[in-house]
Enzyme design. Sequence first.
Site, PDB file in Angstrom:
ATOM      1  N   GLN A 124       0.596  -1.222   0.199  1.00 53.41           N
ATOM      2  CA  GLN A 124      -0.098  -0.090   0.071  1.00 53.41           C
ATOM      3  C   GLN A 124       1.214   1.175   0.230  1.00 53.41           C
ATOM      4  O   GLN A 124       1.878   1.112   0.830  1.00 53.41           O
ATOM      5  CB  GLN A 124      -0.964  -0.191   1.423  1.00 53.41           C
ATOM      6  CG  GLN A 124      -1.276   1.531   2.033  1.00 53.41           C
ATOM      7  CD  GLN A 124      -2.190   1.132   2.736  1.00 53.41           C
ATOM      8  OE1 GLN A 124      -3.655   0.552   2.458  1.00 53.41           O
ATOM      9  NE2 GLN A 124      -1.749   1.785   3.660  1.00 53.41           N
ATOM     10  N   GLY A 125       0.820   2.142  -0.955  1.00 45.83           N
ATOM     11  CA  GLY A 125       1.355   3.589  -1.011  1.00 45.83           C
ATOM     12  C   GLY A 125       0.946   4.623  -0.823  1.00 45.83           C
ATOM     13  O   GLY A 125       0.330   5.188  -1.349  1.00 45.83           O
ATOM     14  N   TYR A 126       0.442   5.187   0.570  1.00 48.05           N
ATOM     15  CA  TYR A 126      -0.153   6.247   1.146  1.00 48.05           C
ATOM     16  C   TYR A 126       0.775   7.315   1.367  1.00 48.05           C
ATOM     17  O   TYR A 126       1.029   8.027   1.374  1.00 48.05           O
ATOM     18  CB  TYR A 126      -1.522   5.734   1.916  1.00 48.05           C
ATOM     19  CG  TYR A 126      -2.373   5.401   1.605  1.00 48.05           C
ATOM     20  CD1 TYR A 126      -2.916   4.729   0.340  1.00 48.05           C
ATOM     21  CD2 TYR A 126      -3.311   5.105   2.350  1.00 48.05           C
ATOM     22  CE1 TYR A 126      -3.643   3.814  -0.137  1.00 48.05           C
ATOM     23  CE2 TYR A 126      -5.207   3.927   1.881  1.00 48.05           C
ATOM     24  CZ  TYR A 126      -4.648   3.840   0.572  1.00 48.05           C
ATOM     25  OH  TYR A 126      -6.288   3.397   0.238  1.00 48.05           O
ATOM     26  N   SER A 127       1.588   6.888   2.977  1.00 40.65           N
ATOM     27  CA  SER A 127       1.992   7.945   3.427  1.00 40.65           C
ATOM     28  C   SER A 127       3.097   8.271   2.632  1.00 40.65           C
ATOM     29  O   SER A 127       4.032   7.486   1.833  1.00 40.65           O
ATOM     30  CB  SER A 127       2.450   7.173   5.314  1.00 40.65           C
ATOM     31  OG  SER A 127       1.374   6.958   5.608  1.00 40.65           O
ATOM     32  N   SER A 159       4.145  -1.675   4.250  1.00 43.16           N
ATOM     33  CA  SER A 159       4.541  -2.982   4.224  1.00 43.16           C
ATOM     34  C   SER A 159       5.399  -3.985   3.691  1.00 43.16           C
ATOM     35  O   SER A 159       4.465  -3.749   1.759  1.00 43.16           O
ATOM     36  CB  SER A 159       3.975  -3.502   4.991  1.00 43.16           C
ATOM     37  OG  SER A 159       3.425  -2.663   6.493  1.00 43.16           O
ATOM     38  N   GLU A 242      -8.881  -1.399   6.663  1.00 46.98           N
ATOM     39  CA  GLU A 242      -7.547  -1.752   7.554  1.00 46.98           C
ATOM     40  C   GLU A 242      -8.099  -1.171   8.975  1.00 46.98           C
ATOM     41  O   GLU A 242      -7.605  -1.763   9.921  1.00 46.98           O
ATOM     42  CB  GLU A 242      -6.357  -0.577   7.055  1.00 46.98           C
ATOM     43  CG  GLU A 242      -5.106  -0.611   7.719  1.00 46.98           C
ATOM     44  CD  GLU A 242      -4.476   0.457   7.064  1.00 46.98           C
ATOM     45  OE1 GLU A 242      -2.650   0.021   7.541  1.00 46.98           O
ATOM     46  OE2 GLU A 242      -4.468   1.175   6.863  1.00 46.98           O
TER      47      GLU A 242
END
Lengths: 400, 359
Positions: A124-127, A159, A242
């Site tokens: 997951q590419g958010y922050s 992660s 999540e």
Amino acid sequence: MDLRYGPEYEVFRRELREFLTGWPLSGDEAALPQAEQERIFRGRGIDAGYVYRETPEAYGGSGQPSDPLRDRILQEEYGRAGAPGNSLFQGPAMLVPTLLELGSEEQKQRFIPPTLRGEMSWCQGYSEPGSGSDLASLQASARLEGDDWVLNGQKVWTSNADSADWMFGLFRSEPEASKHAGISYLLIPMKQEGIRVRPLRQLSGAAEFFEVFFDDARTPAENIVGQRGEGWQVSRSTLKHERNLIGNPRMISDQFDRLLALAREAQVGGRPALSDAGVRRRLAEIEGFVRACETSNLRMLSASIRGEEMQVMLPMMMTKLYSTDVTQMIWKLAYDLLGTAGLTDCEWAPNYARDSTPPAVVQNYLFSLGPAIAGGASNIQRNIIGERGLGLPRDPRPPS
Amino acid sequence: MHFGLSEEQALLQETLRGFIEAECPPTRLREIFDEGAAHDSALWKGLAEIGLPGLCVPESEGGAGLGALELALCCEELGAGALPGPLLFHGLATLALREGGAAAQRERWLPALASGERVASIALEGVGGSIDDAAGRPALDAAALTGVARHVPFAEVADLFVVALMDGGLAVVERDAQGLVVEAESGIDRTRPLGTLHFDATPAERLETGAEAFDVVRDAALCALAADAFGAAWALVRMTVEYAKTRQQFGRPIAEFQSVKHQLADMATAIELSRGLYWYAAYACDHIKAEASQQAALAKAHIGDQAVEIARQAVELHGGLGFTWECDVQIWFKRALFDRAFLGTPDEHRDRAAALGGY
């Protein structure tokens, strides 16, 4: 109020238990690599209608009608058997529900089946370094060039970025639009020139997450979920999943059971820890919090069975903040029970997820600090509870 | 599977809430509190009109035949309104008679208690200072009761007492029995005054299955007190939310400051997520006997703790005003103190919960 499940569900549970005697695998299958064994048993769960229940058969699920009570029984029994059921990895747990809700037909057909089979893994590419709680300020950019999105910038706390085949992520595609309206939700192949992954070591010593650098990386134009500029709304759907994961009540009860087991073995001042009044009181105090988590979850489960979710909006907002605190209480006492053995540092080992040796306790205690930050930090939860739950005025916004 | 309230249960709470809002709003509550006259016969009559004194009395004796859960649900509303009056203890006394009384005993006492014509209370604590200390309780010899019972709610008002005995059983004592001297105590909670009962060869009648009934009443009492504290704590949260929205400092409502907002969020979270604890414990009293004692002990300890901590923060967030006699926060603060200490502190009940939980 009636906590009986009723005959139909008792039969369901009985059949499920019978099915779960098939784990661990036996015979020739027991010699296969662990991941392969899990894949096989998960496949059997799908065929039997126990795994990925609400995903249509056409996409590789078992196509069962929604039933929160069956889900609960499955969670309990799979947990008890330690058997591989619904995968908690980010692909099956977060992306698939998002695609089912908002993806195009082509995207569903292309991505869901291999993700559920474990053949396509996701991160997951958010922050970003400058965008944590204020996620919508993110700067990593996506520019449409011909048939491709061209991506630049950096993601962090990712992660499984080293092993993932794909990323689902948020990118600024409309630099002229306002903060929230300029973001798109993209699916990006990870194995390409232009993407560089660097491990980040956690305070526990393990390196489970990564920094990801994009330098003119590419993904085809059609790999967008929702429309351009709708990425923020799409991501809300993923975050919801999540939070459900982090708030899993079974997780808390299991951890309390581990704490009790540990206390039965531990010594305080040369005597059994359980003969110590202070330890007993702390255990009972924590059990109060654990029961609060369990019974709150039961309320929410019950409301969802009856389609009365609106009546439990407040506890739903509060669960993440509360349960991550309770997890920390559990492991803090576990750590104290080690006495001076808690002075020993060590590296994470996979069996620590279950065993109760001193190094495992130290590692679990350190790990327990993480969930209060992941998926919406505790102080952000407090803002949500205060503003949306209690009707307090919003924080004054700085002039934009 | 349904872990929520039935329509009837929700209606019960609504009815009582409406009654309290209409008949004992904060202005009336303040009068009663300042006068220290916690038994208001008009309020009691009103509660009797909606049938609440008979909540736990069997239908055959003129009651509604409901259980520990419904009693606790009512107690949440009593705590929310800090309603003065003996309803909680009266309800427990009727439960004791229902569970422990022979048919003749039930027929003799329950109808007048169900109608509210007579008021009952409970005397579960002797001189030992602990709910489990049987040795300090009054002793029944033949039909004569001797000893002391402390911290008896509404001792000066009740017509009938259910008294816990040294041998583990329960007895009923009438108010006008010979040799009974009632001494008022100076209680912390002016909505629920206390007294000491001195028995000197006082005529008393043993309840037929009192020893079993004692456990039932104790567990139901712990749930009822937890529920009262739960209601009180939520009332304090609501009160403090309203205050923070209106109180201005530095040119804006203090609720806009995150330090205040987060504190309120923590208070609300701590109490709201413990609702299921008292629900479950009270449900267990009615339907899962094996779990009832431990769950009731955990609920009493946990909510007793949370409520007083929330009350402390409510005082703090009201600033200097919160420390005054004039500010209503103190009414609920003391209500929460009563619920926490009465029939045993959180520590005592955690000790019990640990033993009952097998650790």
